[in-house]
Enzyme design. Structure first.
Site, PDB file in Angstrom:
ATOM      1  N   GLY A   1      -2.563   1.248  10.903  1.00 10.07           N
ATOM      2  CA  GLY A   1      -2.451   1.876  12.215  1.00 10.07           C
ATOM      3  C   GLY A   1      -2.692   0.929  13.368  1.00 10.07           C
ATOM      4  O   GLY A   1      -3.198   1.331  14.424  1.00 10.07           O
TER       5      GLY A   1
ATOM      6  N   ASP B   1       0.838  -1.200   0.000  1.00 13.36           N
ATOM      7  CA  ASP B   1       0.000   0.000   0.000  1.00 13.36           C
ATOM      8  C   ASP B   1       0.871   1.247   0.000  1.00 13.36           C
ATOM      9  O   ASP B   1       1.854   1.330   0.740  1.00 13.36           O
ATOM     10  CB  ASP B   1      -0.907   0.013   1.230  1.00 13.36           C
TER      11      ASP B   1
ATOM     12  N   PRO C   1       4.969   1.429  24.448  1.00 12.61           N
ATOM     13  CA  PRO C   1       4.246   2.420  25.249  1.00 12.61           C
ATOM     14  C   PRO C   1       5.150   3.150  26.227  1.00 12.61           C
ATOM     15  O   PRO C   1       5.865   2.522  27.011  1.00 12.61           O
ATOM     16  CB  PRO C   1       3.199   1.578  25.986  1.00 12.61           C
TER      17      PRO C   1
ATOM     18  N   LYS D   1      -3.467   5.871  -3.740  1.00  9.20           N
ATOM     19  CA  LYS D   1      -4.591   6.718  -3.336  1.00  9.20           C
ATOM     20  C   LYS D   1      -4.695   7.960  -4.204  1.00  9.20           C
ATOM     21  O   LYS D   1      -3.726   8.343  -4.877  1.00  9.20           O
ATOM     22  CB  LYS D   1      -4.449   7.085  -1.858  1.00  9.20           C
TER      23      LYS D   1
ATOM     24  N   TYR E   1       2.695   9.969   1.013  1.00  8.30           N
ATOM     25  CA  TYR E   1       3.752   9.361   1.806  1.00  8.30           C
ATOM     26  C   TYR E   1       5.129   9.805   1.281  1.00  8.30           C
ATOM     27  O   TYR E   1       5.656   9.264   0.306  1.00  8.30           O
ATOM     28  CB  TYR E   1       3.650   7.837   1.783  1.00  8.30           C
TER      29      TYR E   1
ATOM     30  N   ASN F   1      -1.375   1.989  16.457  1.00  8.57           N
ATOM     31  CA  ASN F   1      -1.794   3.364  16.780  1.00  8.57           C
ATOM     32  C   ASN F   1      -0.623   4.348  16.760  1.00  8.57           C
ATOM     33  O   ASN F   1      -0.382   5.093  17.710  1.00  8.57           O
ATOM     34  CB  ASN F   1      -2.514   3.431  18.121  1.00  8.57           C
ATOM     35  N   SER F   2       0.125   4.330  15.667  1.00  5.40           N
ATOM     36  CA  SER F   2       1.263   5.232  15.437  1.00  5.40           C
ATOM     37  C   SER F   2       2.447   4.969  16.360  1.00  5.40           C
ATOM     38  O   SER F   2       3.353   5.788  16.448  1.00  5.40           O
ATOM     39  CB  SER F   2       0.845   6.711  15.560  1.00  5.40           C
ATOM     40  N   GLY F   3       2.449   3.841  17.055  1.00  6.77           N
ATOM     41  CA  GLY F   3       3.624   3.455  17.826  1.00  6.77           C
ATOM     42  C   GLY F   3       3.391   3.150  19.280  1.00  6.77           C
ATOM     43  O   GLY F   3       4.174   2.435  19.899  1.00  6.77           O
ATOM     44  N   ILE F   4       2.308   3.664  19.861  1.00  8.20           N
ATOM     45  CA  ILE F   4       2.105   3.491  21.297  1.00  8.20           C
ATOM     46  C   ILE F   4       1.909   2.024  21.682  1.00  8.20           C
ATOM     47  O   ILE F   4       2.276   1.603  22.786  1.00  8.20           O
ATOM     48  CB  ILE F   4       0.932   4.362  21.792  1.00  8.20           C
ATOM     49  N   LEU F   5       1.343   1.220  20.760  1.00  9.36           N
ATOM     50  CA  LEU F   5       1.147  -0.195  21.055  1.00  9.36           C
ATOM     51  C   LEU F   5       2.360  -1.045  20.675  1.00  9.36           C
ATOM     52  O   LEU F   5       2.340  -2.259  20.872  1.00  9.36           O
ATOM     53  CB  LEU F   5      -0.107  -0.723  20.353  1.00  9.36           C
TER      54      LEU F   5
END
Length: 325
Positions: A220, A49, A230, A80, A54, A223-227
């Site tokens: 995602g 994708d 953290p 896209k 990007y 979630n942009s890195g938090i998962l």
């Protein structure tokens, strides 16, 4: 690697997302970008994708440089429409998100003619004669223009066989529901709205997509890195996460550690088990991250973890869990 159907297309259950290859948050070298795509290919990934946004064309160029060396029927690629890349009249300020070094900047254009130009320009950057999936990108403030212009162009391209599948890619589910009810789409790319921290897609989007056989390309997932890691200052939805989100992510991480597993494995497998999800689109900025993503999809997550996750009500009760927990 497990494969699924996306309309008439045969796709792998994990795809490579190319936003990081465009320098999302930090620059990526040509060598690292090439190695990332090569590793994904060697591990069996055959869905890719990308988008003009990007890296302002950089991700498309890098992805195309590799894919045009492969047999065209051996992979599926999506890009896209909705943004044209143009050189600004004055100096281009550094972008908050993409550190690509490109002079061009995106300009919204959801018109019929703008979409056809966008496709031509993407094919030129990719060096390919066609793409398989076209998505209207982030039409949050342009619903009417997307329906009257962009989707009309995409329907024409699908009807004449130029592309096999059409849809939209967004960071929200509400407008995707509207599109599902008014436009004959094949798929959506949903970023960040079905994760261990956010299950908003369960309310309306996933049910309508399942009823209409609309495939979900899920991005995602971390979630942009938090998962993935953290900590205070981690990103959520491309911004610094607030304290409450960091606390929830740390609680999930602690639960994973208690059961001897990894948060990334739980986050990915949680998403992939939902029957509405066709492809998990995973971004990576180097070969190691690609390998890690694939490994996380295969890492054993104890059933006791899923059972405690459910018992502690850390996810929506409607969300299916691996093993039927």
């Amino acid at each position: 690697m497990k494969r699924s159907r996306l309309g008439s297309l045969d796709v792998t259950s994990i795809g490579l997302g190319s936003a990081p290859l465009g320098g999302l948050f930090t620059p990526v070298s040509d060598a690292d970008a090439e190695a990332t795509i090569e590793r994904a290919w060697s591990l069996g990934v055959r869905f890719f994708d990308t988008a003009p946004l990007y890296g302002f064309g950089l991700a498309e160029r890098r992805l195309g440089a590799f894919l045009r060396q492969q047999p065209r029927e051996s992979y599926v690629i999506s890009t896209k429409v909705g943004r044209l890349l143009r050189v600004p009249g004055g100096p281009a300020a550094e972008d908050d998100h993409y550190k690509s070094g490109q002079r061009e900047r995106p300009v919204f254009d959801f018109s019929y003619e703008g979409v056809l130009r966008s496709v031509e320009e993407s094919l030129s950057r990719l060096g390919l004669d066609r793409v398989d999936v076209l998505l209207v990108h982030d039409p949050d403030d342009h619903y009417d223009a997307a329906v009257a212009g962009a989707f009309r162009a995409l329907e024409r391209l699908r009807a004449d066989g130029t592309v096999k599948a059409i849809g939209a890619g967004m960071n929200q589910s509400e407008m995707l529901v509207r599109f599902a009810e008014t436009v004959p789409v094949d798929c959506f790319l949903l970023a960040g709205r079905y994760t261990l921290l956010d299950q908003g897609a369960l309310d309306a989007l996933f049910p309508v997509c399942q009823s209409k056989n609309i495939g979900i390309l899920l991005g995602g997932i971390y979630n942009s890195g938090i998962l993935a890691n953290p900590h205070t200052g981690a990103k959520f939805n491309y911004q610094d996460a607030d304290a409450a989100l960091v606390a929830r992510a740390l609680e999930l991480d602690g639960l994973c550690r208690k059961h001897g597993t990894e948060l990334k494995a739980a986050a990915l497998q949680f998403c992939m088990v939902h029957p509405a999800v066709t492809v998990a689109v995973m971004g990576a900025r180097n070969a190691g991250e690609v390998a890690d993503n694939i490994a996380m999809s295969e890492t054993a997550v104890p059933q006791a973890f899923w059972q405690e996750l459910r018992a502690r009500k850390l996810v929506d009760a409607r969300a299916p869990l691996p093993g039927g927990a």
